[in-house]
Design an enzyme around this catalytic site. Structure first.
Site, PDB file in Angstrom:
ATOM      1  N   GLY A 166       0.210  -1.187  -0.176  1.00  0.00           N
ATOM      2  CA  GLY A 166       0.403   0.111  -0.121  1.00  0.00           C
ATOM      3  C   GLY A 166       0.715   1.281  -0.137  1.00  0.00           C
ATOM      4  CB  CYS A 225      11.286  -2.433  -7.703  1.00  0.00           C
ATOM      5  SG  CYS A 225      10.144  -4.020  -7.624  1.00  0.00           S
TER       6      CYS A 225
END
Ligand SMILES: C[S@@+](CC[C@H](N)C(=O)[O-])C[C@H]1O[C@@H](n2cnc3c(N)ncnc32)[C@H](O)[C@@H]1O
Length: 445
Positions: free
Chosen positions: A262, A380
Site C-alpha cells: 500500500g 522496480c
C-alpha cells in the site's frame, strides 16, 4: 547467542532456504540485541549475500575440498569469516578465524573446525594473492568482482553497455540510505525533519520527491512516537514518485491493481487529501491486511481492499476510473541494494514469464480508465523487457493511449530528461534511488 551465530542463522535462512533478507533479519533480531550487535549482524548478512560469488571464489582458491562438497552450514561459517577478513578492516583476521572456529565447534561435525581453521589461516597468509581476480574475459571478471550471475550482467550489458553496468554494480554493492515519506495528512515535511533532528537522526529532503526524507542513521526509527502516530511510512524515493507523477485530484476514483503493502495507494490517498475512492487489489490476503494496517496508522479511510487477480478482467469496473496504478510484479532487479538475495534467487526464465503477466495487467488496466483517465505503469526493475518494451507493445496495440509528459511534476530536473516524453528509468548510480521505471499514459478523450 552471539552476533555471528545470529548472522549464521539468518544466512542459512537466506542462502539455504531461499528466504528474503529483510524478513529473515526481522525474524531473528530481537530487542535484547544491542544496537552495536544489530549493526554487526546486518553488515555481515548483507555483506555475505552481496559478495557471495567473490567470497566463494576466494574460498575455492584456499580450500582443498571443492565448494560443492562443503556442508552448507560450514560454507556459511567460512563465508562469514572471509567477509570479515576481506571487507571489515576493523576486525583482526585472528578474531575472524577464532570466531569461525568457535561457531564450527557448535554447529559443525567433528573435525570440521580444523578444516575451517586451515582454510581461513591460508586466506589470512595469502590474502593479497587470493583477492586478485585471474580472469581475462570481461564478463567473468565483472561477475566475480561484483558477485553477479553472468546471465544478469549479460542482459544489462546488452541493454546499457559495459561501463554503465560496472558503475551500476559498484553502487549496487553499497549500503542504501533509508527513505521515509511524510504523511502530509498529519504533519508537514519541515516539522517532521525538525522532530527527527531533535532525536539525533541525520535527516534531509529527498531530491526528486516532494514528500520524502532521507535518514542516514535510521536505527529504531519505527519505535519513535512519530512512526506510531502515522506521521510517516518507509518508502523509497523512487516509489514515492509514482503518486507524485499521477498527481490525482481530490474526489478521484482510483484503482491500484497490484497494491500491497500500500505504499503507493496510501500516497495517492494523501495527495487526494483523503477524499475520493481507492480500490486496492492484490492476490494475497495477508498482504492486503498490511494495506489496512498502514491506512489505519496513517489516518486514511478511502481505501477499500479486495482480493483479485489483476490478470483477470473485472467487468464491474470497466470505464469507472480516473486513475489506474499498475505497479506490476517484476524481477526486482532494481532493488538489489536492499535485497541482494535477488541476485541468487531470480532466474532468467522468470523475466519472460513476468513480461507477459505485466502486459496482461496493463492491457486490463486500459479497460478501467475513463476517457482522459490516467494509467501509471511502474516496476522496480531495470530490465528493458519489463519496462520500455512492455509499454512500447501496449502503445503499438492501443492507439487511443499516449505517453504524457510529467517533467513539471518532478522537484529536481537533473537526470530526468526522459520525463518530458512520459516515462523515466531510474538507476541507483545515477539518481541515488532504487532502480525503478515509471510511465504515465493517458487515454484519449
Ligand atoms: C510491486 S508489488 C506492489 C507494491 C505496492 N504497489 C506498494 O506500493 O506498496 C506487486 C504486488 O503485486 C501482487 N501481485 C502479484 N501478482 C498479482 C496479480 N496477478 N494480481 C494482483 N496483484 C498481484 C504481489 O502480491 C505484490 O504485492
Amino acid at each position: 547467542m552471539n552476533a555471528r551465530e545470529i548472522a549464521l542463522n539468518i544466512l542459512k535462512d537466506i542462502n539455504i532456504k531461499g528466504a528474503y533478507s529483510n524478513y529473515s533479519i526481522n525474524k531473528h533480531l530481537t530487542n535484547e540485541i544491542s544496537i552495536k550487535d544489530e549493526n554487526l549482524i546486518r553488515e555481515i548478512v548483507y555483506g555475505v549475500v552481496e559478495n557471495r560469488l567473490y567470497i566463494d571464489y576466494i574460498i575455492s582458491k584456499a580450500s582443498k575440498i571443492k565448494l560443492k562438497k562443503i556442508h552448507p552450514t560450514i560454507l556459511e561459517i567460512l563465508r562469514i569469516g572471509v567477509y570479515q577478513m576481506i571487507f571489515m578492516d576493523k576486525i583482526p583476521d585472528s578474531a575472524a578465524v577464532n570466531e569461525a572456529v568457535n561457531l564450527s565447534k557448535k554447529h559443525g561435525h567433528k573435525g570440521v573446525s580444523g578444516f575451517i581453521n586451515g582454510v581461513l589461516r591460508n586466506i589470512a597468509r595469502n590474502k593479497e594473492r587470493f583477492k586478485q581476480i585471474d580472469e581475462k574475459d570481461n564478463l567473468n571478471y565483472l561477475s566475480i568482482k561484483y558477485s553477479y550471475p553472468k546471465w544478469m550482467l549479460k542482459r544489462w550489458i546488452d541493454d546499457y553497455g559495459y561501463d554503465f553496468v560496472e558503475e551500476l554494480c559498484n553502487v549496487n554493492n553499497s549500503k542504501p540510505l533509508l527513505n521515509i515519506r511524510v504523511n502530509t495528512l498529519k504533519i508537514n515535511r519541515n516539522e517532521l525533519l525538525n522532530r527527527l533532528k531533535n532525536y539525533g537522526y541525520i535527516v534531509y529532503e529527498t531530491k526528486y520527491a516532494k514528500d520524502g526524507i532521507v535518514i542516514e542513521n535510521p536505527t529504531r526509527i519505527t519505535e519513535t512516537e512519530e512512526f506510531k502516530q502515522g506521521f510517516f511510512i518507509i518508502q523509497d524515493e523512487s516509489s514515492m514518485l509514482v503518486a507524485q507523477i499521477a498527481n490525482p485530484k481530490k474526489q478521484s476514483n482510483v484503482l491500484d491493481l497490484c497494491s500491497a503493502p500500500g505504499g503507493k495507494a496510501t500516497h495517492m490517498a494523501q495527495i487526494m487529501e483523503n477524499q475520493g475512492y481507492i480500490k486496492c487489489w492484490d492476490i494475497y490476503e495477508h498482504k492486503l491486511n498490511l494495506i489496512n494496517k498502514n491506512s489505519y496508522r496513517l489516518g486514511i479511510n478511502i481505501i477499500d481492499t479486495e482480493i483479485h487477480d489483476a490478470t483477470k478482467l473485472d467487468n464491474r469496473l470497466i470505464g469507472q476510473m480516473d486513475y489506474c496504478i499498475a505497479d506490476v510484479p517484476c524481477s526486482g532487479l532494481g532493488i538489489i541494494r536492499r535485497r541482494p538475495e535477488i541476485k541468487w534467487n531470480r532466474k532468467e526464465e522468470d523475466i519472460n514469464k513476468l513480461k507477459e503477466i505485466q502486459f496482461k495487467i496493463l492491457d486490463n488496466a486500459k479497460q478501467y480508465v475513463k476517457p482522459g483517465g490516467i494509467i501509471i505503469y511502474s516496476t522496480c526493475t531495470i530490465s528493458k523487457d519489463e519496462n520500455e518494451k512492455v509499454i512500447g507493445r501496449f502503445l503499438n496495440e492501443n492507439d487511443d493511449f499516449k505517453l504524457l509528459s510529467f517533467e513539471n511534476l518532478i522537484c529536481d530536473k537533473r537526470h530526468m530528461e526522459e520525463s518530458k516524453n512520459g516515462y523515466i528509468q531510474l538507476f541507483p548510480h545515477i539518481h541515488g534511488t532504487d532502480g525503478f521505471f515509471i510511465a504515465k499514459i493517458i487515454k484519449d478523450l
